[in-house]
Design a protein around this motif. Structure first.
Motif, PDB file in Angstrom:
ATOM      1  N   ASP A 215       0.816  -1.221   0.000  1.00  0.00           N
ATOM      2  CA  ASP A 215       0.000   0.000   0.000  1.00  0.00           C
ATOM      3  C   ASP A 215       0.849   1.270   0.000  1.00  0.00           C
ATOM      4  O   ASP A 215       0.333   2.365  -0.228  1.00  0.00           O
ATOM      5  N   MET A 216       2.158   1.112   0.264  1.00  0.00           N
ATOM      6  CA  MET A 216       3.038   2.279   0.364  1.00  0.00           C
ATOM      7  C   MET A 216       3.816   2.546  -0.921  1.00  0.00           C
ATOM      8  O   MET A 216       4.402   3.619  -1.078  1.00  0.00           O
ATOM      9  N   VAL A 217       3.861   1.556  -1.811  1.00  0.00           N
ATOM     10  CA  VAL A 217       4.641   1.723  -3.035  1.00  0.00           C
ATOM     11  C   VAL A 217       3.762   1.539  -4.261  1.00  0.00           C
ATOM     12  O   VAL A 217       2.677   0.931  -4.194  1.00  0.00           O
ATOM     13  N   ARG A 218       4.240   2.081  -5.350  1.00  0.00           N
ATOM     14  CA  ARG A 218       3.641   1.813  -6.655  1.00  0.00           C
ATOM     15  C   ARG A 218       4.695   1.124  -7.512  1.00  0.00           C
ATOM     16  O   ARG A 218       5.866   1.524  -7.502  1.00  0.00           O
ATOM     17  N   ILE A 219       4.246   0.110  -8.207  1.00  0.00           N
ATOM     18  CA  ILE A 219       5.178  -0.744  -8.938  1.00  0.00           C
ATOM     19  C   ILE A 219       4.989  -0.566 -10.437  1.00  0.00           C
ATOM     20  O   ILE A 219       3.877  -0.694 -10.954  1.00  0.00           O
ATOM     21  N   ALA A 220       6.100  -0.283 -11.117  1.00  0.00           N
ATOM     22  CA  ALA A 220       6.112  -0.235 -12.583  1.00  0.00           C
ATOM     23  C   ALA A 220       7.015  -1.361 -13.071  1.00  0.00           C
ATOM     24  O   ALA A 220       8.150  -1.490 -12.614  1.00  0.00           O
ATOM     25  N   THR A 221       6.503  -2.179 -13.985  1.00  0.00           N
ATOM     26  CA  THR A 221       7.354  -3.193 -14.607  1.00  0.00           C
ATOM     27  C   THR A 221       7.175  -3.126 -16.116  1.00  0.00           C
ATOM     28  O   THR A 221       6.376  -2.342 -16.629  1.00  0.00           O
ATOM     29  N   LYS A 222       7.968  -3.939 -16.832  1.00  0.00           N
ATOM     30  CA  LYS A 222       7.995  -3.850 -18.291  1.00  0.00           C
ATOM     31  C   LYS A 222       7.965  -5.256 -18.905  1.00  0.00           C
ATOM     32  O   LYS A 222       8.490  -6.200 -18.326  1.00  0.00           O
ATOM     33  N   VAL A 223       7.368  -5.323 -20.096  1.00  0.00           N
ATOM     34  CA  VAL A 223       7.445  -6.522 -20.921  1.00  0.00           C
ATOM     35  C   VAL A 223       8.061  -6.142 -22.263  1.00  0.00           C
ATOM     36  O   VAL A 223       7.936  -5.017 -22.701  1.00  0.00           O
ATOM     37  N   ARG A 224       8.759  -7.097 -22.869  1.00  0.00           N
ATOM     38  CA  ARG A 224       9.249  -6.976 -24.242  1.00  0.00           C
ATOM     39  C   ARG A 224      10.630  -7.599 -24.431  1.00  0.00           C
ATOM     40  O   ARG A 224      10.894  -8.199 -25.447  1.00  0.00           O
ATOM     41  N   GLN A 225      11.522  -7.522 -23.455  1.00  0.00           N
ATOM     42  CA  GLN A 225      12.909  -7.903 -23.711  1.00  0.00           C
ATOM     43  C   GLN A 225      13.360  -9.208 -23.063  1.00  0.00           C
ATOM     44  O   GLN A 225      14.492  -9.636 -23.287  1.00  0.00           O
ATOM     45  N   ASN A 226      12.524  -9.854 -22.289  1.00  0.00           N
ATOM     46  CA  ASN A 226      12.987 -11.052 -21.579  1.00  0.00           C
ATOM     47  C   ASN A 226      13.296 -12.173 -22.574  1.00  0.00           C
ATOM     48  O   ASN A 226      12.472 -12.493 -23.428  1.00  0.00           O
ATOM     49  N   PRO A 227      14.488 -12.785 -22.480  1.00  0.00           N
ATOM     50  CA  PRO A 227      14.801 -13.895 -23.388  1.00  0.00           C
ATOM     51  C   PRO A 227      13.896 -15.096 -23.098  1.00  0.00           C
ATOM     52  O   PRO A 227      13.733 -15.497 -21.945  1.00  0.00           O
ATOM     53  N   LEU A 228      13.332 -15.670 -24.138  1.00  0.00           N
ATOM     54  CA  LEU A 228      12.524 -16.880 -23.978  1.00  0.00           C
ATOM     55  C   LEU A 228      13.414 -18.118 -23.986  1.00  0.00           C
ATOM     56  O   LEU A 228      13.009 -19.187 -23.529  1.00  0.00           O
ATOM     57  N   VAL A 229      14.626 -17.966 -24.503  1.00  0.00           N
ATOM     58  CA  VAL A 229      15.638 -19.030 -24.481  1.00  0.00           C
ATOM     59  C   VAL A 229      16.839 -18.481 -23.716  1.00  0.00           C
ATOM     60  O   VAL A 229      17.359 -17.417 -24.063  1.00  0.00           O
ATOM     61  N   PRO A 230      17.272 -19.160 -22.644  1.00  0.00           N
ATOM     62  CA  PRO A 230      18.388 -18.638 -21.851  1.00  0.00           C
ATOM     63  C   PRO A 230      19.610 -18.319 -22.711  1.00  0.00           C
ATOM     64  O   PRO A 230      19.951 -19.069 -23.634  1.00  0.00           O
ATOM     65  N   HIS A 231      20.246 -17.218 -22.392  1.00  0.00           N
ATOM     66  CA  HIS A 231      21.484 -16.782 -23.043  1.00  0.00           C
ATOM     67  C   HIS A 231      21.296 -16.542 -24.543  1.00  0.00           C
ATOM     68  O   HIS A 231      22.262 -16.609 -25.302  1.00  0.00           O
ATOM     69  N   SER A 232      20.075 -16.266 -24.957  1.00  0.00           N
ATOM     70  CA  SER A 232      19.818 -16.008 -26.375  1.00  0.00           C
ATOM     71  C   SER A 232      19.043 -14.708 -26.522  1.00  0.00           C
ATOM     72  O   SER A 232      17.808 -14.699 -26.552  1.00  0.00           O
ATOM     73  N   TRP A 233      19.812 -13.608 -26.584  1.00  0.00           N
ATOM     74  CA  TRP A 233      19.192 -12.286 -26.751  1.00  0.00           C
ATOM     75  C   TRP A 233      20.012 -11.492 -27.742  1.00  0.00           C
ATOM     76  O   TRP A 233      21.245 -11.558 -27.695  1.00  0.00           O
ATOM     77  N   PRO A 234      19.425 -10.781 -28.679  1.00  0.00           N
ATOM     78  CA  PRO A 234      17.982 -10.514 -28.780  1.00  0.00           C
ATOM     79  C   PRO A 234      17.175 -11.537 -29.567  1.00  0.00           C
ATOM     80  O   PRO A 234      15.980 -11.363 -29.747  1.00  0.00           O
ATOM     81  N   GLU A 235      17.840 -12.605 -30.025  1.00  0.00           N
ATOM     82  CA  GLU A 235      17.156 -13.559 -30.902  1.00  0.00           C
ATOM     83  C   GLU A 235      15.845 -14.068 -30.320  1.00  0.00           C
ATOM     84  O   GLU A 235      14.843 -14.199 -31.026  1.00  0.00           O
ATOM     85  N   SER A 236      15.832 -14.372 -29.019  1.00  0.00           N
ATOM     86  CA  SER A 236      14.630 -14.971 -28.425  1.00  0.00           C
ATOM     87  C   SER A 236      13.847 -13.990 -27.551  1.00  0.00           C
ATOM     88  O   SER A 236      12.968 -14.408 -26.796  1.00  0.00           O
ATOM     89  N   ALA A 237      14.171 -12.687 -27.631  1.00  0.00           N
ATOM     90  CA  ALA A 237      13.465 -11.708 -26.790  1.00  0.00           C
ATOM     91  C   ALA A 237      11.969 -11.725 -27.101  1.00  0.00           C
ATOM     92  O   ALA A 237      11.570 -11.732 -28.265  1.00  0.00           O
ATOM     93  N   GLU A 238      11.166 -11.765 -26.035  1.00  0.00           N
ATOM     94  CA  GLU A 238       9.713 -11.741 -26.224  1.00  0.00           C
ATOM     95  C   GLU A 238       9.313 -10.478 -26.977  1.00  0.00           C
ATOM     96  O   GLU A 238       9.959  -9.437 -26.847  1.00  0.00           O
ATOM     97  N   GLY A 239       8.251 -10.556 -27.728  1.00  0.00           N
ATOM     98  CA  GLY A 239       7.785  -9.397 -28.477  1.00  0.00           C
ATOM     99  C   GLY A 239       6.601  -8.726 -27.812  1.00  0.00           C
ATOM    100  O   GLY A 239       6.388  -8.863 -26.601  1.00  0.00           O
TER     101      GLY A 239
END
Length: 315
Positions: A77-101
């Motif tokens: 209740d004391m904080v507001r949280i901002a997060t992001k989607v788009r860049q997380n690798p879907l395959v470990p150690h494979s970025w940007p090839e597997s970055a989520e869209g």
């Protein structure tokens, strides 16, 4: 209180290194200190920090925030949280090839996993971390709008996007009758790289005068990242990148020293005050509690028009 109140900017706690370069214990101390001193907004992303995590994927920062929320009754209740989607690798150690869209499915899946790691039922602001021009913009806009309609995200914004894309997205949102992007997040600080020189960091998009003009005309909030240039203003062991090596930087830093001395403030505090004076919410990373305490003290630094004019002249 909040990122959309452009008349009252906030210092945002950047949590990118939590769970990787910053241990959970250190992160807890930073979060405790931030909240105790009136800090509100936390900025994270589902991909933080895959490049520093042995797993090769993100999620560490969100997990640490989730653990902190669980350990601190009432903290949500004391904080507001901002997060992001788009860049997380879907395959470990494979970025940007597997970055989520930014397909509808990718956005929905990314947010669901973020909520699970954070241990919350909604985030206060969800960012599109970068553009995805392989997906129709209308699909992305619809997916973000649907999350607001469901209460999963209270507000949505665009990071590292061209202003014209955000303007187009807002028009599409109106056509679809869904919540539009209401915030921009771009890289910005007092010192600037040489004009027309790309920065080394892949994916970083610099804030321009046109972006700020667009945001003000549309009533959008603007958040800045790399606000303190990774400590380069105050740490001799962290020199500014080569693209910042030009006469304007030397003149700006000399003015910064003079003004910091006159106001009995640190270099970092003056830079943060300069950003907030423009209605920008600066994101500040920290590896120790005293760093965020110093940053929050920038809220009490009062820059006058004469100070701002000296920075303009120095460029």
């Amino acid at each position: 209180m909040g990122g959309m109140d452009t008349s009252n900017p906030h210092i945002v706690l950047g949590t990118m290194d939590f769970g990787t370069r910053v241990s959970p214990d250190q992160a807890f101390a930073i979060l405790d200190s931030f909240v105790a001193d009136g800090g509100v907004w936390l900025d994270t992303a589902n991909c933080y920090s895959f490049w520093a995590d042995p797993s090769g994927v993100g999620g560490a920062s969100e997990r640490v925030i989730g653990a902190w929320l669980s350990a601190r009754p009432g903290a949500r209740d004391m904080v507001r949280i901002a997060t992001k989607v788009r860049q997380n690798p879907l395959v470990p150690h494979s970025w940007p090839e597997s970055a989520e869209g930014l397909s509808g499915r990718a956005i929905s899946t990314g947010v669901e996993e973020s909520l699970e790691r954070l241990g919350v039922d909604h985030v206060d602001l969800l960012w599109a971390h970068a553009e995805d021009r392989t997906v129709p913009l209308a699909e992305t806009v619809g997916a973000f709008g649907e999350l607001v309609a469901k209460g999963v995200a209270l507000q949505v914004g665009a990071a590292n996007h061209a202003a014209w894309r955000v303007g187009r997205a807002r028009s599409l949102a109106r056509e679809q009758g869904v919540a539009p992007w209401t915030s921009l997040q771009l890289r910005h600080s007092l010192v600037q790289p040489r004009p027309f020189t790309p920065v080394a960091e892949s994916g970083h998009r610099m804030l321009t005068a046109e972006d700020l003009d667009f945001a003000r005309s549309e009533g959008l909030a603007v958040w800045s990242y790399s606000s303190l240039m990774w400590g380069s203003y105050v740490r001799p062991d962290k020199p500014l990148p080569p693209t910042y090596d030009h006469p304007g930087t030397s003149r700006v830093l000399a003015a910064l020293d003079d003004i910091a001395g006159e106001l009995s403030a640190t270099r970092n505090q003056v830079v943060l005050a300069w950003l907030m004076h423009q209605g920008i919410d600066p994101i500040v990373g920290a590896s120790r509690a005293e760093q965020i305490q110093e940053a929050l003290a920038a809220r009490r630094v009062r820059l006058g028009d004469e100070h701002l004019a000296r920075f303009v002249e120095a460029r």
